[in-house]
Design an enzyme around this catalytic site. Structure first.
Site, PDB file in Angstrom:
ATOM      1  N   ASN A 184      14.112  34.448  15.566  1.00  0.00           N
ATOM      2  CA  ASN A 184      13.191  34.539  16.709  1.00  0.00           C
ATOM      3  C   ASN A 184      12.295  33.315  16.852  1.00  0.00           C
ATOM      4  OD1 ASN A 184      12.362  36.016  14.214  1.00  0.00           O
ATOM      5  ND2 ASN A 184      10.355  35.951  15.190  1.00  0.00           N
ATOM      6  N   VAL A 209       5.398  28.907  15.534  1.00  0.00           N
ATOM      7  CA  VAL A 209       6.312  28.267  16.493  1.00  0.00           C
ATOM      8  C   VAL A 209       6.069  26.759  16.541  1.00  0.00           C
ATOM      9  CG1 VAL A 209       7.042  28.163  18.911  1.00  0.00           C
ATOM     10  CG2 VAL A 209       6.564  30.377  17.858  1.00  0.00           C
ATOM     11  N   SER A 259       7.386  38.120  12.169  1.00  0.00           N
ATOM     12  CA  SER A 259       7.052  36.749  12.574  1.00  0.00           C
ATOM     13  C   SER A 259       6.927  36.634  14.092  1.00  0.00           C
ATOM     14  CB  SER A 259       8.093  35.756  12.053  1.00  0.00           C
ATOM     15  OG  SER A 259       9.382  36.142  12.474  1.00  0.00           O
ATOM     16  N   HIS A 268      15.302  38.678  14.733  1.00  0.00           N
ATOM     17  CA  HIS A 268      15.327  39.912  15.520  1.00  0.00           C
ATOM     18  C   HIS A 268      16.776  40.409  15.619  1.00  0.00           C
ATOM     19  CE1 HIS A 268      11.260  39.175  16.461  1.00  0.00           C
ATOM     20  NE2 HIS A 268      11.335  38.823  17.730  1.00  0.00           N
ATOM     21  N   ARG A 296       5.954  33.136  32.825  1.00  0.00           N
ATOM     22  CA  ARG A 296       7.405  33.376  32.863  1.00  0.00           C
ATOM     23  C   ARG A 296       7.882  33.970  34.191  1.00  0.00           C
ATOM     24  NH1 ARG A 296       7.390  35.963  27.046  1.00  0.00           N
ATOM     25  NH2 ARG A 296       7.556  34.096  25.777  1.00  0.00           N
ATOM     26  N   CYS A 347      11.286  35.990  22.981  1.00  0.00           N
ATOM     27  CA  CYS A 347      12.308  35.801  21.941  1.00  0.00           C
ATOM     28  C   CYS A 347      13.418  36.865  21.994  1.00  0.00           C
ATOM     29  CB  CYS A 347      11.668  35.768  20.560  1.00  0.00           C
ATOM     30  SG  CYS A 347      10.361  36.981  20.321  1.00  0.00           S
ATOM     31  N   ARG A 355      -7.627  18.864  11.952  1.00  0.00           N
ATOM     32  CA  ARG A 355      -7.306  18.806  10.519  1.00  0.00           C
ATOM     33  C   ARG A 355      -6.002  18.031  10.351  1.00  0.00           C
ATOM     34  NH1 ARG A 355      -5.986  23.892  13.400  1.00  0.00           N
ATOM     35  NH2 ARG A 355      -3.998  24.657  12.632  1.00  0.00           N
TER      36      ARG A 355
HETATM   37  N1  LIG Z   1       6.475  34.130  16.959  1.00  0.00           N
HETATM   38  C1  LIG Z   1       7.540  34.292  17.762  1.00  0.00           C
HETATM   39  O1  LIG Z   1       8.608  34.835  17.419  1.00  0.00           O
HETATM   40  C2  LIG Z   1       7.465  33.797  19.154  1.00  0.00           C
HETATM   41  C3  LIG Z   1       8.631  33.780  19.870  1.00  0.00           C
HETATM   42  C4  LIG Z   1       8.587  33.364  21.174  1.00  0.00           C
HETATM   43  C5  LIG Z   1       7.396  32.965  21.717  1.00  0.00           C
HETATM   44  N2  LIG Z   1       6.256  32.982  20.996  1.00  0.00           N
HETATM   45  C6  LIG Z   1       5.018  32.527  21.623  1.00  0.00           C
HETATM   46  O2  LIG Z   1       4.687  31.236  21.110  1.00  0.00           O
HETATM   47  C7  LIG Z   1       3.274  31.091  21.059  1.00  0.00           C
HETATM   48  C8  LIG Z   1       2.844  30.730  19.635  1.00  0.00           C
HETATM   49  O3  LIG Z   1       3.222  31.771  18.747  1.00  0.00           O
HETATM   50  P1  LIG Z   1       3.010  31.650  17.160  1.00  0.00           P
HETATM   51  O4  LIG Z   1       3.765  32.775  16.599  1.00  0.00           O
HETATM   52  O5  LIG Z   1       3.287  30.263  16.687  1.00  0.00           O
HETATM   53  O6  LIG Z   1       1.417  31.926  17.048  1.00  0.00           O
HETATM   54  P2  LIG Z   1       0.424  31.620  15.866  1.00  0.00           P
HETATM   55  O7  LIG Z   1       1.178  31.508  14.558  1.00  0.00           O
HETATM   56  O8  LIG Z   1      -0.643  32.619  15.996  1.00  0.00           O
HETATM   57  O9  LIG Z   1      -0.201  30.149  16.211  1.00  0.00           O
HETATM   58  C9  LIG Z   1      -0.937  29.903  17.371  1.00  0.00           C
HETATM   59  C10 LIG Z   1      -1.330  28.423  17.458  1.00  0.00           C
HETATM   60  O10 LIG Z   1      -1.894  28.213  18.767  1.00  0.00           O
HETATM   61  C11 LIG Z   1      -3.063  27.452  18.644  1.00  0.00           C
HETATM   62  N3  LIG Z   1      -3.955  27.769  19.774  1.00  0.00           N
HETATM   63  C12 LIG Z   1      -4.389  28.977  20.188  1.00  0.00           C
HETATM   64  N4  LIG Z   1      -5.200  28.862  21.259  1.00  0.00           N
HETATM   65  C13 LIG Z   1      -5.259  27.532  21.534  1.00  0.00           C
HETATM   66  C14 LIG Z   1      -5.953  26.768  22.515  1.00  0.00           C
HETATM   67  N5  LIG Z   1      -6.733  27.339  23.424  1.00  0.00           N
HETATM   68  N6  LIG Z   1      -5.779  25.430  22.495  1.00  0.00           N
HETATM   69  C15 LIG Z   1      -4.998  24.827  21.578  1.00  0.00           C
HETATM   70  N7  LIG Z   1      -4.318  25.502  20.629  1.00  0.00           N
HETATM   71  C16 LIG Z   1      -4.466  26.848  20.595  1.00  0.00           C
HETATM   72  C17 LIG Z   1      -3.664  27.834  17.314  1.00  0.00           C
HETATM   73  O11 LIG Z   1      -4.561  26.803  16.921  1.00  0.00           O
HETATM   74  P3  LIG Z   1      -5.360  26.817  15.511  1.00  0.00           P
HETATM   75  O12 LIG Z   1      -4.280  26.626  14.457  1.00  0.00           O
HETATM   76  O13 LIG Z   1      -6.275  25.637  15.563  1.00  0.00           O
HETATM   77  O14 LIG Z   1      -6.044  28.146  15.443  1.00  0.00           O
HETATM   78  C18 LIG Z   1      -2.393  27.963  16.446  1.00  0.00           C
HETATM   79  O15 LIG Z   1      -2.040  26.699  15.908  1.00  0.00           O
HETATM   80  C19 LIG Z   1       2.696  32.428  21.582  1.00  0.00           C
HETATM   81  O16 LIG Z   1       2.436  32.289  22.953  1.00  0.00           O
HETATM   82  C20 LIG Z   1       3.817  33.395  21.349  1.00  0.00           C
HETATM   83  O17 LIG Z   1       3.766  34.501  22.205  1.00  0.00           O
HETATM   84  C21 LIG Z   1       6.264  33.377  19.715  1.00  0.00           C
END
Ligand SMILES: NC(=O)c1ccc[n+]([C@@H]2O[C@H](COP(=O)([O-])OP(=O)(O)OC[C@H]3O[C@@H](n4cnc5c(N)ncnc54)[C@H](OP(=O)(O)O)[C@@H]3O)[C@@H](O)[C@H]2O)c1
Length: 339
Positions: A316, A14, A158, A243, A99, A128, A40
């Site tokens: 999504n 995201v 995803s 989705h 939320r 989403c 990084r």
């Molecule tokens: N994927 C979807 O379709 C979707 C849709 C709606 C909402 N969301 C929500 O959006 C959020 C991100 O989802 P994603 O799919 O992008 O997850 P992801 O691919 O697992 O990436 C998570 C990111 O969050 C960072 N992170 C985790 N804990 C952290 C902290 N304490 N401080 C700072 N950064 C932190 C991680 O850092 P590092 O890279 O350094 O590990 C990583 O860059 C989640 O809350 C998810 O529920 C996702």
């Protein structure tokens, strides 16, 4: 034109998409800071972003913080969300932590922008699967008042995050080669399978998994309609992005399929793709990479009065998260809500 300092928290699926969509939409950016857990440099579409470890003070001086960190007590939103608000930032959070919090508007800009007026600094993007469903339902609700929604989703991997995309890619190669599926992100192999479980069981709605409960509660909050009956079955399918949802919706006033098609065709952010005789309907392969919500298979339920069936598909990561978050920021600027 005024420009804004933006902090992006998280650079997974995201967060990466947020950085891309900010550029695509030419969001008026003065500066961008990217925070994650580890430092990084990340290169996205040829642009280098210096990623620094998140801290409360990193938010000072920014107008917007777009959160895309993981959820829960160790996630970025719980650790830094309200800290960023204290430092003068408007926080737009993609996660689930706040939320249903009464202080927090839950917003799809085409549906309930007025909820932004009473914000207290933190705004949430709905789940989403809810974003795309309410985008499709809102025009019908305004015209004919929704009574009941029954939805079944077909959700891309995803939606679980980057690690689940990698898991499906690995299983696509390993399983046909006779190697073990070794599922880590899901309770079962996702390649060649369909898993009717997203999240875990919760006591508040016996028998429903967490994603289904989000769809029920968030839909009522966004439409300001606690009386709407909603039931959901959320299913993970081996699709990478996009989705899909089969939605059965009963209204107080009858809407014909033609009326619904007309209402949805005129609704902002919705694209109607509905020519079933020519096998034209929305599909995730077509919706992936796009910002709109696609609706088709619009028909009157043959066995229940005042009821329509719809098929709804959206990306999504875009409309379900990154794009919706940025549209909230754009709407707040347009409404004069940014100090
Ligand atoms: N994927 C979807 O379709 C979707 C849709 C709606 C909402 N969301 C929500 O959006 C959020 C991100 O989802 P994603 O799919 O992008 O997850 P992801 O691919 O697992 O990436 C998570 C990111 O969050 C960072 N992170 C985790 N804990 C952290 C902290 N304490 N401080 C700072 N950064 C932190 C991680 O850092 P590092 O890279 O350094 O590990 C990583 O860059 C989640 O809350 C998810 O529920 C996702």
């Amino acid at each position: 034109m005024r420009k804004y300092s933006v902090v992006v928290v998280g650079i997974g699926l995201v967060g990466t998409r947020i950085l891309q969509v900010l550029r695509e939409r030419k969001f008026p950016v003065k500066s961008i800071k990217v925070l994650a857990r580890s430092a990084r440099t990340e290169t996205i579409d040829g642009v280098d972003y210096e990623v620094v470890p998140a801290s409360a003070d990193a938010f000072a001086g920014a107008e917007f913080a777009l959160f895309a960190g993981t959820e829960g007590a160790k996630g970025a939103s719980q650790l830094y969300g309200w800290e960023a608000v204290k430092r003068g930032c408007i926080v737009i959070d993609n996660g689930d932590d706040f939320r249903m919090d009464d202080r927090v508007p839950l917003v799809v800009p085409e549906v309930n922008p007025e909820a932004l007026r009473n914000h207290q600094g933190l705004i949430a993007v709905p789940n989403c699967s809810t974003v795309q469903m309410v985008a499709a339902l809102a025009p019908l609700h305004r015209a004919a008042r929704i009574r009941r929604v029954v939805v079944t989703t077909f959700q891309a991997v995803s939606g679980t995050g980057g690690a689940a995309v990698t898991e499906l890619e690995r299983q696509v190669a390993d399983v046909p080669a006779g190697k073990p599926a070794n599922p880590q992100q899901y309770p079962h192999q996702i390649f060649g399978n369909v898993i009717p479980q997203i999240s875990t069981l919760k006591d508040i709605f016996p028998g429903y998994y967490g994603e289904e409960i989000k769809m029920i509660r968030e839909t009522r909050k966004i439409l300001s309609a606690p009386e709407i009956a909603v039931s959901a079955t959320c299913v993970r399918v081996p699709v990478y992005f996009g989705h899909s949802e089969a939605i059965n919706v009963e209204t107080e006033k009858k809407l014909t399929a033609a009326q619904a098609r007309e209402l949805l065709s005129k609704a902002p952010g919705i694209v109607v793709v509905d020519d079933p005789a020519k096998s034209r309907y929305p599909m995730p392969l077509d919706a992936a990479g796009k910002d709109e919500v696609f609706v088709g298979r619009i028909r009157e339920d043959s066995c229940h009065a005042n009821t329509l069936d719809l098929w709804c598909v959206a990306d999504n990561i875009r409309k379900g998260a990154a794009t919706n978050a940025i549209q909230i920021a754009e709407k707040m600027i347009e409404m004069g809500l940014v100090k």
